[in-house]
Design a protein around this motif. Structure first.
Motif, PDB file in Angstrom:
ATOM      1  N   UNK A 215       0.758  -1.575  -0.215  1.00 19.41           N
ATOM      2  CA  UNK A 215       0.066   0.106   0.283  1.00 19.41           C
ATOM      3  C   UNK A 215       0.943   1.487  -0.505  1.00 19.41           C
ATOM      4  N   UNK A 216       2.465   1.049   0.432  1.00 18.82           N
ATOM      5  CA  UNK A 216       3.250   2.694   0.972  1.00 18.82           C
ATOM      6  C   UNK A 216       3.926   3.067  -1.214  1.00 18.82           C
ATOM      7  N   UNK A 217       3.559   1.072  -0.921  1.00 18.44           N
ATOM      8  CA  UNK A 217       4.158   1.420  -2.472  1.00 18.44           C
ATOM      9  C   UNK A 217       3.205   1.932  -3.499  1.00 18.44           C
ATOM     10  N   UNK A 218       2.094   1.770  -3.346  1.00 18.66           N
ATOM     11  CA  UNK A 218       0.922   1.994  -4.638  1.00 18.66           C
ATOM     12  C   UNK A 218       0.545   3.750  -4.568  1.00 18.66           C
ATOM     13  N   UNK A 219       0.662   3.918  -2.535  1.00 21.41           N
ATOM     14  CA  UNK A 219       0.454   5.391  -2.495  1.00 21.41           C
ATOM     15  C   UNK A 219       1.535   6.699  -2.661  1.00 21.41           C
ATOM     16  N   UNK A 220       2.817   6.218  -2.857  1.00 19.92           N
ATOM     17  CA  UNK A 220       3.985   6.289  -2.902  1.00 19.92           C
ATOM     18  C   UNK A 220       4.532   7.230  -1.989  1.00 19.92           C
ATOM     19  N   UNK A 221       4.031   6.585  -0.282  1.00 16.89           N
ATOM     20  CA  UNK A 221       4.636   6.860   0.520  1.00 16.89           C
ATOM     21  C   UNK A 221       5.170   6.029   1.292  1.00 16.89           C
ATOM     22  N   UNK A 222       5.971   5.226   1.059  1.00 16.60           N
ATOM     23  CA  UNK A 222       7.782   4.806   1.491  1.00 16.60           C
ATOM     24  C   UNK A 222       8.179   5.542   2.043  1.00 16.60           C
ATOM     25  N   UNK A 223       9.035   6.202   0.296  1.00 17.87           N
ATOM     26  CA  UNK A 223       9.984   7.231   1.259  1.00 17.87           C
ATOM     27  C   UNK A 223       9.420   7.645   2.751  1.00 17.87           C
ATOM     28  N   UNK A 224       8.595   8.225   3.067  1.00 15.10           N
ATOM     29  CA  UNK A 224       8.145   8.785   4.285  1.00 15.10           C
ATOM     30  C   UNK A 224       8.234   8.151   5.000  1.00 15.10           C
ATOM     31  N   UNK A 225       7.515   6.616   4.698  1.00 10.12           N
ATOM     32  CA  UNK A 225       7.528   5.763   6.414  1.00 10.12           C
ATOM     33  C   UNK A 225       8.980   5.202   6.460  1.00 10.12           C
ATOM     34  N   UNK A 226       9.579   5.416   5.526  1.00 11.32           N
ATOM     35  CA  UNK A 226      11.540   4.630   5.816  1.00 11.32           C
ATOM     36  C   UNK A 226      12.110   6.030   6.496  1.00 11.32           C
ATOM     37  N   UNK A 227      11.597   7.262   5.780  1.00 13.59           N
ATOM     38  CA  UNK A 227      11.842   7.993   6.907  1.00 13.59           C
ATOM     39  C   UNK A 227      11.708   8.411   7.865  1.00 13.59           C
ATOM     40  N   UNK A 228      10.481   7.956   8.467  1.00 17.66           N
ATOM     41  CA  UNK A 228       9.686   8.123   9.616  1.00 17.66           C
ATOM     42  C   UNK A 228      10.557   6.827  10.228  1.00 17.66           C
ATOM     43  N   UNK A 229      11.325   5.685   9.906  1.00 15.13           N
ATOM     44  CA  UNK A 229      11.846   4.853  10.369  1.00 15.13           C
ATOM     45  C   UNK A 229      13.294   5.267  11.019  1.00 15.13           C
ATOM     46  N   UNK A 230      13.341   5.883  10.210  1.00 14.39           N
ATOM     47  CA  UNK A 230      14.907   6.393   9.975  1.00 14.39           C
ATOM     48  C   UNK A 230      14.892   7.303  11.452  1.00 14.39           C
ATOM     49  N   UNK A 231      14.216   8.137  11.576  1.00 15.92           N
ATOM     50  CA  UNK A 231      14.045   9.391  12.402  1.00 15.92           C
ATOM     51  C   UNK A 231      13.811   8.513  13.600  1.00 15.92           C
ATOM     52  N   UNK A 232      12.858   7.967  13.928  1.00 14.94           N
ATOM     53  CA  UNK A 232      13.055   7.315  15.411  1.00 14.94           C
ATOM     54  C   UNK A 232      14.075   6.764  15.648  1.00 14.94           C
ATOM     55  N   UNK A 233      15.296   5.933  14.489  1.00 15.10           N
ATOM     56  CA  UNK A 233      15.871   5.104  15.301  1.00 15.10           C
ATOM     57  C   UNK A 233      17.249   6.381  15.720  1.00 15.10           C
ATOM     58  N   UNK A 234      17.193   7.173  14.795  1.00 16.35           N
ATOM     59  CA  UNK A 234      18.442   8.254  15.508  1.00 16.35           C
ATOM     60  C   UNK A 234      17.646   9.465  16.716  1.00 16.35           C
ATOM     61  N   UNK A 235      16.277   8.635  17.179  1.00 20.48           N
ATOM     62  CA  UNK A 235      15.641   9.697  18.199  1.00 20.48           C
ATOM     63  C   UNK A 235      16.404   8.576  19.493  1.00 20.48           C
ATOM     64  N   UNK A 236      15.896   7.219  19.490  1.00 17.31           N
ATOM     65  CA  UNK A 236      17.239   6.750  20.014  1.00 17.31           C
ATOM     66  C   UNK A 236      18.307   6.492  20.025  1.00 17.31           C
TER      67      UNK A 236
END
Ligand SMILES: Nc1ncnc2c1ncn2[C@@H]1O[C@H](COP(=O)(O)OP(=O)(O)OP(=O)(O)O)[C@@H](O)[C@H]1O
Length: 554
Positions: A215-236
């Protein structure tokens, strides 16, 4: 803090013996370390003094050196035993807490349970229970060891050396190190909490990314979600870094405090020797005991750095833990009165139900009667309450008013086992637990044999699919992924039929099936279960045509 004490109480109650022995060994380890250093310091100084005085030949070196060896070896053995006992006891107690927690989750009301997100809940439970191992290992045991050692060391030091020296050592350690530890604990609280939150966010976002990848690919939201994952990791990482820095600073402050305390103890010993109050050997003993006592404060550092994480975890865990006597499934009376053959299979009378938080009731004065072998379809617009009627009939939620009877007996008087044996519910979405067709069916009947499984699969028009996938035991993907939506639906339906219940509740059973397959499968249901009363929520014409009677929901 109350929650941490509650966790301690639970651990203590479950593992009292091993914990007492382990904590006693922890005290013995540090006491032996203190005695070892104190004795060694006294021994060297006293031997040197005897040598200088020319009476070295008369000095008994054997007894102190034998004691030093005994203390050194004994300390190693005690440390080994302590680690074994305390870690084993903690892990066993955490296992008990984990099981109790899962039981607590299962005992939640159906409404609350259905709102939980599986991956998030599981992730949280595992992380919270993991965080609690520090309560015993890094807080309780070091604290008890420290307090015991100080209480025992003070009178001994007083007796063996001098009151002033004993007082200084006790005060400098308890006040000086105590202040550093309190400072570290307070400052680590916020980053420790933030690090844990970021870790949870990282895991949950990653799980979401993997689960909703298409679904993320279909709606073109994969980069945002990937960035959200990386952000959480950076905050951790940032917060973990802050905790590490704080822990190192606390370590440095503790080292400076203990160095100052022991250095001053040495100077004080010198003054007392000059005054003739104690001998040089006694002064050495005081200095080395002070040096060894620093071992009591360092272990608390890590525990206090993790305090925020432990407090939050303990709060969440104690909130979910069931009462001592609670059991897995919501308590139901164990009565199992015989069914009344002449009674309707299902009778719902004057039912009222409002979903939690909803303004208006979804059902008001709703009644229906279902005779054995009859098939009734609930029809009506989406949101009119069809699934709610099924959930009420299944005993998953309780009506605000009205009664529900199964074969003449109120369902809230039936035992859980009896209720589940007599009624089966196929919700709109089912989990297909298991690794093969056979496993997935066997969830409903552990004694299932292959012949019965094949017959059922034939009845729901799945034989060709099973053969194409390599047979009953061929490995399937998680939750039947890789089967079409219609195939998954038919497999879930076959599983429900296996129970041969008195009452079968079906929520849109043929969703995703073409008309001929739907007609064939519906026909098979009545053929296999001619005596069973069926209540179905239906949008499709095939299901409405199949039913004996329709009830329109408004
Ligand atoms: N857990 C819940 N909490 C609050 N409201 C809910 C809950 N479940 C359902 N509802 C609401 O109750 C109403 C009836 O829902 P229900 O699922 O019973 O309808 P339905 O007729 O089965 O719909 P559909 O045909 O789309 O499956 C809807 O307005 C729905 O939004």
């Amino acid at each position: 803090m109350r929650d941490i004490l509650q966790i301690l109480r639970l651990t203590w109650r479950a593992q009292r013996g091993p914990l007492i022995r382990g904590t006693a060994l922890a005290v013995i380890v540090v006491a032996m370390g203190v005695a070892l250093l104190g004795l060694a310091g006294w021994f060297i100084t006293a031997a040197a003094a005897a040598g200088l005085a020319g009476i070295g030949i008369a000095f008994n070196v054997f007894q102190p050196s034998a004691s030093v060896r005994f203390l050194a070896l004994g300390r190693t053995a005690a440390r080994y035993g302590e680690r074994l006992l305390t870690h084993d006891a903690t892990l066993k107690a955490l296992t008990d807490i984990r099981v109790a927690l899962l039981r607590g989750v299962l005992a939640l009301p159906f409404q609350t349970l259905s709102r939980l997100r599986g991956a998030e809940t599981m992730n949280r439970l595992v992380a919270d229970v993991d965080a609690l191992d520090g309560v015993v290992l890094r807080l309780f045991i070091p604290a008890v060891t420290g307090v015991t050692l100080y209480v025992a060391a003070f009178p001994l030091l007083w007796w063996l050396t001098d009151l002033t020296l004993a007082l200084w050592i006790l005060a400098s350690f308890t006040l000086g190190c105590g202040m550093v530890l309190v400072w570290a604990g307070r400052h680590a609280l916020a980053p420790s909490r933030r690090a844990e939150k970021a870790l949870q966010a990282f895991r949950i976002r990653l799980i979401d990314l993997l689960r909703a990848r298409d679904d993320l690919v279909v709606y073109g939201r994969l980069p945002e979600q990937t960035e959200a994952v990386q952000l959480a990791e950076a905050r951790m990482r940032e917060n973990l870094g802050a905790i590490d820095r704080l822990e190192r600073r606390a370590g440095l402050a503790l080292s400076l405090t203990t160095t100052l305390a022991t250095g001053t103890a040495l100077a004080l010993g010198g003054v007392l020797v000059a005054r003739g109050a104690i001998t040089p050997a006694q002064a050495a003993l005081g200095f080395f005991v002070a040096l060894a006592l620093s071992e009591t404060v360092q272990p608390l550092r890590r525990g206090l750095a993790d305090l925020g994480r432990m407090l939050d975890a303990a709060r969440r865990v104690t909130r979910l833990l069931p009462d001592e006597a609670a059991v897995g499934v919501p308590a139901r009376p164990a009565s199992a009165s015989a069914p009344e053959a002449a009674s309707p299979a299902l009778e719902m009378t004057d039912i009222a139900y409002r979903h939690p938080g909803a303004e208006a009731p979804v059902l008001q004065g709703f009644s229906l009667t279902l005779a054995p072998g009859a098939c009734v379809a609930l029809t009506g617009a989406s949101g009119s309450g069809k699934s709610t009627v099924l959930a009420l009939a299944a005993g998953l939620i309780q009506p605000e008013a009205g009664t529900i009877r199964l074969a003449g007996r109120p369902i809230d008087e039936l035992s859980e086992t009896r209720l589940r044996a007599e009624m089966t519910y196929l919700p709109q979405r089912s989990m297909l637990l298991g690794q093969s067709f056979f496993d997935m069916l066997a969830l409903a009947d552990p004694d299932l044999d292959e012949r019965e499984a094949l017959d059922l699969l034939e009845a729901v028009a799945l034989s060709a699919t099973v053969a194409a996938r390599g047979g009953l035991h061929a490995a399937l993907k998680e939750n039947g992924a890789g089967l079409s939506g219609g195939e998954q639906r038919r497999l879930a339906l076959a599983r429900a039929l296996l129970r041969r219940p008195r009452l079968l509740l079906l929520d849109e059973p043929t969703e995703g099936l073409d008309r001929p397959t739907a007609t064939r499968v519906l026909g098979a249901i009545r053929e296999i279960l001619p005596e069973t009363a069926i209540l179905t929520a239906s949008h499709r014409k095939a299901e409405r045509d199949w039913a004996d009677r329709l009830i329109a929901m408004t």
